[in-house]
Scaffold this motif. Structure first.
Motif, short mmCIF file in Angstrom:
data_model
loop_
_atom_site.label_atom_id
_atom_site.label_comp_id
_atom_site.label_asym_id
_atom_site.label_seq_id
_atom_site.Cartn_x
_atom_site.Cartn_y
_atom_site.Cartn_z
N SER A 1 0.83 -1.21 0.00
CA SER A 1 0.00 0.00 0.00
C SER A 1 0.86 1.27 0.00
N ILE A 2 1.92 1.25 -0.80
CA ILE A 2 2.79 2.42 -0.96
C ILE A 2 2.39 3.13 -2.24
N PRO A 3 1.93 4.36 -2.19
CA PRO A 3 1.53 5.08 -3.42
C PRO A 3 2.73 5.24 -4.36
N PHE A 4 2.49 5.06 -5.64
CA PHE A 4 3.55 5.19 -6.63
C PHE A 4 2.97 5.75 -7.92
N GLU A 5 3.84 6.15 -8.80
CA GLU A 5 3.46 6.69 -10.10
C GLU A 5 4.47 6.20 -11.13
N ILE A 6 3.97 5.77 -12.28
CA ILE A 6 4.82 5.24 -13.35
C ILE A 6 4.92 6.29 -14.45
N ARG A 7 6.15 6.66 -14.79
CA ARG A 7 6.42 7.60 -15.87
C ARG A 7 7.39 6.95 -16.83
N GLY A 8 6.86 6.37 -17.89
CA GLY A 8 7.72 5.67 -18.82
C GLY A 8 8.29 4.41 -18.20
N ASP A 9 9.63 4.32 -18.16
CA ASP A 9 10.28 3.18 -17.53
C ASP A 9 10.77 3.52 -16.12
N ALA A 10 10.28 4.61 -15.55
CA ALA A 10 10.68 5.03 -14.20
C ALA A 10 9.51 4.90 -13.24
N ILE A 11 9.82 4.59 -11.99
CA ILE A 11 8.83 4.43 -10.93
C ILE A 11 9.12 5.48 -9.88
N TYR A 12 8.12 6.30 -9.56
CA TYR A 12 8.25 7.36 -8.57
C TYR A 12 7.37 7.05 -7.36
N VAL A 13 7.88 7.37 -6.19
CA VAL A 13 7.14 7.25 -4.93
C VAL A 13 7.33 8.54 -4.15
N ASP A 14 6.60 8.64 -3.05
CA ASP A 14 6.73 9.82 -2.19
C ASP A 14 8.16 9.89 -1.64
N SER A 15 8.71 11.11 -1.67
CA SER A 15 10.10 11.27 -1.23
C SER A 15 10.31 10.84 0.22
N SER A 16 9.29 10.99 1.05
CA SER A 16 9.45 10.59 2.46
C SER A 16 9.47 9.07 2.63
N ALA A 17 8.92 8.33 1.66
CA ALA A 17 8.87 6.87 1.76
C ALA A 17 9.82 6.18 0.80
N ARG A 18 10.67 6.95 0.08
CA ARG A 18 11.53 6.32 -0.92
C ARG A 18 12.59 5.43 -0.28
N ASP A 19 13.29 5.92 0.73
CA ASP A 19 14.36 5.13 1.34
C ASP A 19 13.81 3.87 2.00
N ARG A 20 12.68 4.01 2.69
CA ARG A 20 12.09 2.82 3.33
C ARG A 20 11.66 1.81 2.29
N ALA A 21 11.11 2.29 1.15
CA ALA A 21 10.69 1.37 0.09
C ALA A 21 11.89 0.65 -0.52
N ARG A 22 12.99 1.37 -0.70
CA ARG A 22 14.18 0.71 -1.27
C ARG A 22 14.71 -0.36 -0.34
N LEU A 23 14.77 -0.08 0.96
CA LEU A 23 15.26 -1.09 1.89
C LEU A 23 14.34 -2.29 1.94
N THR A 24 13.04 -2.03 1.89
CA THR A 24 12.09 -3.14 1.94
C THR A 24 12.20 -4.01 0.69
N LEU A 25 12.31 -3.36 -0.47
CA LEU A 25 12.45 -4.12 -1.71
C LEU A 25 13.78 -4.86 -1.76
N ALA A 26 14.84 -4.25 -1.22
CA ALA A 26 16.13 -4.94 -1.21
C ALA A 26 16.09 -6.18 -0.34
N GLY A 27 15.31 -6.14 0.75
CA GLY A 27 15.15 -7.32 1.57
C GLY A 27 14.45 -8.45 0.85
N GLU A 28 13.64 -8.12 -0.14
CA GLU A 28 12.95 -9.12 -0.95
C GLU A 28 13.74 -9.52 -2.19
N GLY A 29 14.95 -8.96 -2.34
CA GLY A 29 15.75 -9.30 -3.51
C GLY A 29 15.37 -8.54 -4.75
#
Length: 526
Positions: free
Chosen positions: A65-93
């Motif tokens: 339930s993390i809001p995101f937006e797709i622009r072409g081949d790029a994925i954007y999320v809220d700047s306040s949740a970007r670092d947490r999202a990257r760490l969470t995704l890295a934990g999932e490989g």
């Protein structure tokens, strides 16, 4: 609210449409501004990923339930949740680079796996691990490794594996030094492979290192260029301290040996003999005895009794020997000259004339003196490590540089140069100002300028004028009140509507009438 509804009822159809459109436009702009102000500040999460990896990331974001937006081949999320999202995704490989390594061997089992299948999986895992290692470099954005390992032949000779590496860099071209490092990395990871059997290819600019060709020559040329550039910068910085920036042009050329050479030198010095060892041997021998012990000529002669000691003899012997060993002085020198050693150094320096400004502000240029040029030459020779035996040359000349024409106007600081301009905040303020202006021009102004009853224009403050208004029936005959008539009405009805709309003014008007009648009656009685 009653006044607003009353004013709305007095407007004609055209003005009602204009006011309605203005209200709709104002509300739309206001809500758009509010939405813009409350919109989240999006930051880049990932870009340039393949479709499969992007779909996995999107699915994971939706699950969390993390809001995101797709622009072409790029994925954007809220700047306040970007670092947490990257760490969470890295934990999932995620994001996975799509290159499989030794984990391919985990899926193999002992049952149903032939030797050919295992060898294919092993070399595929080897290629993946090498590609991962190459991608660890900050400049490499893509890497593929292909290893050709021929099957062993019973009668085959000199069969060595080879490899080819295709890479893409983030900016520029792959330099020879980095390509040589990739070549040695792959060759060291495969048994029996030599570095000259590895081909390195830039995906955009073509072959960088061909098989069988060493990159030592390219690396030496690159190193020489770097050394020449470093020397040039050092000399320019040294001269700029005296002549000023831009008044010295320096060029450095380095000639290097391209062949490797080993020279062994042996020098013998006969005059410099050195004793190494010394040995001395001394021996002595003494002997004495009678004649009977030996057969001599005297023993065979007849004895006449005249020599009483004829039967005795003695002997003595002494010997001394000395041996000294000498070593001739010898010097052995071995010189190893590798490719890239400096064979000759040439430095050319061009100095601008010295500028002199007189008291009147006029500038003139004079040539630099020989003493100054000699001092500069000594400094340059010390800076580059001048060696006359090697044939180094340092040339310094003084000439007048033509002054470059000034193109355009010189940049100066403006009155707002010290202020920090926040463009998003200024845009929001501009939109808010436009909304306020539209609200005032198209909503407030039409309401304030509507054709309401003109009682406010009557000079009620002058009692003499009020006294001449006549009876109440005369209100219907006033030219100012004719604009209120949409259809013929009874004067009493008009008076009631006017009193209802303008209660304060009507009360003031009636009070003036009463006071005027009372004053008139008082005058008649007196």
């Amino acid at each position: 609210m009653k006044q607003i509804f009353a004013a709305w009822g007095l407007l004609d159809l055209q003005k009602k449409v204009v006011v309605a459109l203005a209200i709709v436009a104002t509300l739309t702009a206001f809500f758009g501004l509010v939405r813009l102000a409350n919109a989240p500040n999006l930051a880049l999460l990932y870009s340039g990923l393949d479709s499969a990896t992007s779909s996995e990331i999107v699915a994971s974001l939706e699950q969390k339930s993390i809001p995101f937006e797709i622009r072409g081949d790029a994925i954007y999320v809220d700047s306040s949740a970007r670092d947490r999202a990257r760490l969470t995704l890295a934990g999932e490989g995620l994001p996975s680079n799509g290159i499989a390594g030794y984990e391919l061997l985990d899926s193999l089992s002992g049952f149903g796996t032939t030797s050919q299948m295992f060898d294919a999986a092993y070399w595929r895992a080897k290629e993946g691990e090498l590609a991962r290692t190459i991608l660890a470099s900050a400049r490499i954005s893509m890497a593929r490794v292909h290893i050709a390992n021929p099957a062993p032949q019973p009668f085959g000779k000199n069969v060595t594996p080879s490899a080819s590496v295709t890479v893409s860099v983030k900016s520029g071209i792959l330099d020879v030094g980095q390509a040589e490092a990739i070549r040695y990395l792959v060759a060291a990871a495969v048994v029996g492979m030599t570095p000259d059997q590895v081909t390195v290819i830039d995906a955009e600019y073509g072959v960088v290192l061909q098989p069988g060709v060493s990159g030592a020559t390219h690396s030496a040329n690159t190193e020489l260029d770097a050394r020449a550039a470093e020397l040039r910068e050092n000399i320019e910085r040294l001269l700029a301290a005296r002549v000023g920036a831009g008044n010295a042009v320096v060029e450095v050329m380095i000639e290097a040996h391209s062949d490797s050479e080993t020279v062994t030198e042996r020098i013998l010095d006969p005059q410099g003999s050195v004793p190494v060892s010394s040995e001395t041997e001394t021996s002595s021998e003494n002997s004495s005895g009678g004649a009977g012990g030996a057969v001599t000529v005297a023993s065979n002669l007849p004895d006449d009794g005249s020599n009483g000691s004829a039967g005795q003899n003695s002997s003595s012997q002494s010997q001394s020997r000395e041996r000294v060993n000498y070593e001739i002085s010898e010097t052995v020198r071995e010189h190893v000259r590798l490719p890239g050693d400096i064979a000759r150094l040439s430095v050319a320096v061009l100095l601008n004339y010295e500028a002199i400004t007189d008291d009147a502000g006029n500038r003139s240029f004079i040539a630099r003196t020989e003493e100054e040029i000699t001092a500069f030459q000594s400094l340059v020779q010390s800076a580059v490590g001048f060696n006359a035996e090697r044939g180094d040359v340092v040339a310094i000349e003084s000439m007048h540089f033509p002054e470059a024409e000034t193109m355009g106007t010189s940049a100066t600081s403006g009155m707002f140069s010290n202020f920090v301009i926040n463009i998003p905040a200024m845009l929001q303020m501009a939109v808010l100002a436009l909304v306020t202006l539209a609200l005032g021009m198209f909503v407030v102004r039409p309401i304030l300028t509507n054709p309401t009853p003109q009682l406010a224009q009557l000079p009620l403050s002058d009692p003499s004028t009020v006294g001449n208004l006549g009876p109440p029936d005369a209100l219907a005959e006033m030219p100012e009140m004719k604009t209120l008539e949409v259809s013929p009405k009874d004067p009493v009805e008009i008076l009631r509507e006017t009193i209802a709309l303008r209660s304060e003014e009507s009360g003031h008007l009636l009070r003036n009438w009463i006071e005027a009648d009372t004053h008139k009656q008082t005058e008649e009685v007196t």
